[in-house]
Design a protein around this motif. Structure first.
Motif, mmCIF file in Angstrom:
data_model
loop_
_atom_site.group_PDB
_atom_site.id
_atom_site.type_symbol
_atom_site.label_atom_id
_atom_site.label_comp_id
_atom_site.label_asym_id
_atom_site.label_seq_id
_atom_site.Cartn_x
_atom_site.Cartn_y
_atom_site.Cartn_z
ATOM 1 N N TYR A 111 0.812 -1.244 -0.106
ATOM 2 C CA TYR A 111 -0.102 -0.180 -0.305
ATOM 3 C C TYR A 111 0.841 1.135 -0.128
ATOM 4 O O TYR A 111 0.486 2.674 0.484
ATOM 5 C CB TYR A 111 -1.114 0.140 1.303
ATOM 6 N N GLY A 112 2.094 1.175 -1.002
ATOM 7 C CA GLY A 112 3.011 2.390 -1.066
ATOM 8 C C GLY A 112 3.690 2.065 0.694
ATOM 9 O O GLY A 112 5.257 3.520 0.178
ATOM 10 N N ALA A 113 4.115 1.715 1.265
ATOM 11 C CA ALA A 113 5.452 1.587 2.293
ATOM 12 C C ALA A 113 6.531 1.294 1.185
ATOM 13 O O ALA A 113 7.430 1.275 2.155
ATOM 14 C CB ALA A 113 4.913 0.813 3.114
ATOM 15 N N GLU A 114 6.012 0.683 0.177
ATOM 16 C CA GLU A 114 7.787 -0.535 0.059
ATOM 17 C C GLU A 114 7.564 0.180 -2.098
ATOM 18 O O GLU A 114 6.019 0.432 -2.704
ATOM 19 C CB GLU A 114 7.680 -1.634 -0.261
ATOM 20 N N ARG A 115 8.759 0.384 -2.934
ATOM 21 C CA ARG A 115 8.379 1.284 -3.905
ATOM 22 C C ARG A 115 9.716 1.054 -4.643
ATOM 23 O O ARG A 115 11.229 0.879 -4.128
ATOM 24 C CB ARG A 115 8.599 2.319 -4.101
ATOM 25 N N TRP A 116 9.155 -0.937 -6.016
ATOM 26 C CA TRP A 116 10.771 -1.265 -6.601
ATOM 27 C C TRP A 116 10.084 -0.533 -7.926
ATOM 28 O O TRP A 116 9.364 0.307 -8.331
ATOM 29 C CB TRP A 116 9.857 -2.544 -6.819
ATOM 30 N N ASP A 117 10.978 0.553 -8.399
ATOM 31 C CA ASP A 117 11.266 1.901 -9.520
ATOM 32 C C ASP A 117 11.797 0.524 -10.532
ATOM 33 O O ASP A 117 13.678 -0.351 -10.340
ATOM 34 C CB ASP A 117 12.579 2.328 -9.547
ATOM 35 N N ALA A 118 11.646 -0.120 -12.171
ATOM 36 C CA ALA A 118 12.216 -0.774 -13.168
ATOM 37 C C ALA A 118 13.416 -0.166 -13.723
ATOM 38 O O ALA A 118 15.007 -0.360 -14.163
ATOM 39 C CB ALA A 118 11.541 -0.561 -14.039
ATOM 40 N N VAL A 119 13.540 1.368 -12.732
ATOM 41 C CA VAL A 119 14.829 1.790 -13.532
ATOM 42 C C VAL A 119 16.070 1.886 -12.468
ATOM 43 O O VAL A 119 17.185 1.488 -13.430
ATOM 44 C CB VAL A 119 14.925 3.339 -13.673
ATOM 45 N N THR A 120 15.820 1.589 -11.149
ATOM 46 C CA THR A 120 17.221 0.706 -10.385
ATOM 47 C C THR A 120 17.255 -0.291 -10.104
ATOM 48 O O THR A 120 18.074 -1.288 -10.176
ATOM 49 C CB THR A 120 16.563 1.637 -8.841
ATOM 50 N N GLY A 121 16.077 -1.187 -9.934
ATOM 51 C CA GLY A 121 15.467 -2.294 -10.042
ATOM 52 C C GLY A 121 15.729 -2.520 -8.426
ATOM 53 O O GLY A 121 15.705 -3.889 -7.867
ATOM 54 N N THR A 122 15.380 -1.014 -7.277
ATOM 55 C CA THR A 122 15.644 -1.900 -5.828
ATOM 56 C C THR A 122 14.479 -1.343 -5.646
ATOM 57 O O THR A 122 13.787 -0.861 -5.931
ATOM 58 C CB THR A 122 16.873 -0.478 -5.571
#
Length: 290
Positions: A111-122
């Motif tokens: 619910y937004g407490a974690e975020r994965w970004d494809a640019v960084t992969g982290t």
């Protein structure tokens, strides 16, 4: 609000774009088509991109979901997957990592407490709520003292714990019997219970898909949004889009149809037939924008 109505097929005989049944939905679709570079397509995972299955660990994205997203995403400001699952789990089960065309994908997990970004992969994450660990330790013994627990299954979700009743002899009866006791347990540890499709999730308060979605849209400067979901946990995202529409943003609300949950279909601008219908919509959008 009813079944989707598709426009005339294209020259290859494929379904055209659907027609939303509300004027606000038609305005939202028109804005997305007019300025896709200012638009975000946001999607729930389970029940929307992936079919609901008895064992949540076996859930996987519809086989055509990633190709559809990869065809559509480069034409948009962003694609966001908004889920109650841990972000990393959604990435694995979705098959989102390292896919050409999905460079602008983000996964807002828990619910937004974690975020994965494809640019960084982290994955970036906030500190976990201490009540989750306490509930996790207490829950097995707590369920043993309740007759209705038999056939239920505990899902560890990192920043939340979920009790599934889908495999119980009478799933709805088990769900109803456990709802109040689990709410009391959650309250003792500063958590809330989020009901879903034969699942009761104990998680920290103050964060939901609506909060996560609205914050992300502000961050990227979106002028329009399409949000698709299937379950009660998606109602806050629907409410957020409705609020944004009242403030002038264009929005299209899509329900990934389910006979188990009618609250979303009653508020949706467009109803499609489960994950397959969502994929068909994504493909139709990609073809139109191409």
């Amino acid at each position: 609000m009813g079944d989707p109505t598709y426009a005339q097929p294209d020259r290859a005989g494929r379904p055209g774009l659907p027609e939303p049944v509300t004027s606000a939905g038609r305005d939202g679709l028109a804005a997305l088509l007019a300025r896709p570079d200012r638009s975000v397509v946001a999607l729930d995972f389970d029940g929307t991109l992936a079919a609901i299955v008895p064992d949540p660990e076996q859930a996987r994205a519809h086989p055509d979901a990633v190709p559809a997203l990869a065809a559509l995403a480069p034409r948009l400001r962003s694609v966001a997957v908004v889920t109650g699952r841990p972000a990393g789990v959604a990435v694995r089960y979705g098959g989102f990592a390292g896919v050409p065309g999905l460079e602008h994908l983000v996964v807002l997990g828990h619910y937004g407490a974690e975020r994965w970004d494809a640019v960084t992969g982290t994955v970036q994450a906030a500190e976990p709520h201490p009540g989750v660990a306490a509930v996790r330790a207490e829950l097995p013994g707590f369920l043993d003292a309740i007759d209705a627990w038999r056939g239920t299954w505990i899902e560890e979700k990192g920043r939340a714990v979920a009790v599934h009743t889908r495999r119980a002899r009478d799933p709805q009866a088990a769900f109803d019997a456990l709802r109040a006791p689990l709410a009391e347990l959650a309250h003792r540890h500063g958590l809330i219970v989020e009901p879903g499709r034969m699942v009761l999730e104990l998680r920290p308060p103050g964060m939901d898909k609506g909060v996560a979605l609205a914050a992300y849209l502000r961050e990227v400067g979106a002028e329009s949004v399409l949000y698709a979901g299937d379950d009660l946990g998606d109602l806050p995202a629907f409410a957020a889009v409705e609020k944004l529409r009242s403030d002038g943003m264009a929005g299209l609300l899509v329900c990934s149809g389910s006979a188990e949950v009618t609250e979303l279909s009653d508020r949706a601008d467009l109803v499609v037939d489960g994950p397959g219908g969502v994929v068909a919509l994504l493909n139709a959008l990609a073809r139109h924008l191409a």
